[in-house]
Design a protein around this motif. Structure first.
Motif, PDB file in Angstrom:
ATOM      1  N   GLU A 133      -0.948   9.270  -0.108  1.00  0.00           N
ATOM      2  CA  GLU A 133      -1.908  10.049   0.677  1.00  0.00           C
ATOM      3  C   GLU A 133      -2.501   9.185   1.797  1.00  0.00           C
ATOM      4  N   PRO A 134      -2.822   9.804   2.933  1.00  0.00           N
ATOM      5  CA  PRO A 134      -3.355   9.034   4.073  1.00  0.00           C
ATOM      6  C   PRO A 134      -4.721   8.403   3.811  1.00  0.00           C
ATOM      7  N   LEU A 136      -4.591   5.073   2.081  1.00  0.00           N
ATOM      8  CA  LEU A 136      -3.870   4.138   2.949  1.00  0.00           C
ATOM      9  C   LEU A 136      -4.803   3.594   4.038  1.00  0.00           C
ATOM     10  N   VAL A 137      -5.574   4.475   4.641  1.00  0.00           N
ATOM     11  CA  VAL A 137      -6.506   4.043   5.694  1.00  0.00           C
ATOM     12  C   VAL A 137      -7.623   3.197   5.098  1.00  0.00           C
ATOM     13  N   LEU A 138      -8.200   3.670   3.994  1.00  0.00           N
ATOM     14  CA  LEU A 138      -9.301   2.959   3.347  1.00  0.00           C
ATOM     15  C   LEU A 138      -8.888   1.550   2.942  1.00  0.00           C
ATOM     16  N   PHE A 139      -7.816   1.440   2.172  1.00  0.00           N
ATOM     17  CA  PHE A 139      -7.387   0.125   1.707  1.00  0.00           C
ATOM     18  C   PHE A 139      -6.736  -0.690   2.817  1.00  0.00           C
ATOM     19  N   LEU A 179     -14.789   8.572  -2.461  1.00  0.00           N
ATOM     20  CA  LEU A 179     -13.589   8.356  -1.661  1.00  0.00           C
ATOM     21  C   LEU A 179     -12.701   7.251  -2.216  1.00  0.00           C
ATOM     22  N   ASN A 180     -13.173   6.555  -3.242  1.00  0.00           N
ATOM     23  CA  ASN A 180     -12.399   5.458  -3.821  1.00  0.00           C
ATOM     24  C   ASN A 180     -11.475   6.005  -4.899  1.00  0.00           C
ATOM     25  N   PRO A 181     -10.166   5.958  -4.674  1.00  0.00           N
ATOM     26  CA  PRO A 181      -9.243   6.504  -5.669  1.00  0.00           C
ATOM     27  C   PRO A 181      -9.131   5.646  -6.931  1.00  0.00           C
ATOM     28  N   LEU A 182      -9.701   4.459  -6.923  1.00  0.00           N
ATOM     29  CA  LEU A 182      -9.602   3.571  -8.079  1.00  0.00           C
ATOM     30  C   LEU A 182     -10.814   3.636  -9.000  1.00  0.00           C
ATOM     31  N   VAL A 183     -11.955   4.123  -8.480  1.00  0.00           N
ATOM     32  CA  VAL A 183     -13.177   4.181  -9.282  1.00  0.00           C
ATOM     33  C   VAL A 183     -13.676   5.624  -9.299  1.00  0.00           C
ATOM     34  N   LEU A 212       0.822  -1.221   0.000  1.00  0.00           N
ATOM     35  CA  LEU A 212       0.000   0.000   0.000  1.00  0.00           C
ATOM     36  C   LEU A 212       0.850   1.263   0.000  1.00  0.00           C
ATOM     37  N   ALA A 213       1.898   1.265   0.803  1.00  0.00           N
ATOM     38  CA  ALA A 213       2.751   2.457   0.882  1.00  0.00           C
ATOM     39  C   ALA A 213       3.527   2.673  -0.418  1.00  0.00           C
ATOM     40  N   LEU A 214       3.697   1.614  -1.186  1.00  0.00           N
ATOM     41  CA  LEU A 214       4.377   1.760  -2.466  1.00  0.00           C
ATOM     42  C   LEU A 214       3.427   2.284  -3.540  1.00  0.00           C
TER      43      LEU A 214
END
Length: 165
Positions: free
Chosen positions: A77-78, A81-84, A124-128, A71-73
């Motif tokens: 952004e926080p 990181l928290v969501l996933f 809030l989903n950075p992927l969708v 995840l950190a790679l």
């Protein structure tokens, strides 16, 4: 990759591996195992039996560490990181339980459904991206329905309801 991202990746990998070990021990006890009875009616393992540490423990610890460390790679952004991180923690527990008991407990899977929907609706989903949300919801309904239909010829138990959720 910066030094802080590397340090965060290592810290998350260690936390993920530790959670994987704990998730395996939870899965070995919860939900409580039923007694195993063979065809002759002999009890193989009594109810409440706890599986010792074995290959599943290592698999869950390694995958928990790799998933959280990665995840950190991927995200700096926080918020993602928290969501996933929470998502991967739940998936690690589900992996441990599935490997131990071939079970995905509703107490973990059912709350994930409205949470995922809320994350999507709140953008809030950075992927969708928001414009892709209707297609993502449709896919989230159609793919499990397709898998269920395809599994019908193989009989009851070919695919579990937890797998579909």
């Amino acid at each position: 990759m910066s030094g802080s991202a590397s340090a965060l990746a290592v810290a998350l990998a260690v936390a993920g591996a530790a959670w994987g070990l704990l998730a395996d021990r939870i899965a070995a006890r919860w939900p409580e195992h039923e007694a195993e009875v063979d065809e002759a009616g002999e009890v193989g393992r009594p109810a409440g039996w706890v599986r010792p540490v074995d290959w599943r423990t290592a698999v869950v610890a390694v995958l928990g560490g790799l998933s959280l460390g990665a995840l950190a790679l991927r995200f700096a952004e926080p918020q993602p990181l928290v969501l996933f991180g929470a998502f991967f923690a739940a998936l690690t527990l589900l992996l441990a339980t599935d490997l131990d008991q071939r079970l995905l407990p509703d107490v973990v899977t059912l709350p994930a459904i409205p949470i995922a929907l809320a994350v999507g609706l709140l953008d809030l989903n950075p992927l969708v991206p928001p414009e892709a949300l209707p297609a993502a919801i449709l896919a989230a309904l159609a793919i499990p329905a397709f898998l269920f239909v395809v599994a019908i010829p193989f009989g009851a138990g070919a695919i579990g309801m937890g797998d579909l959720k």
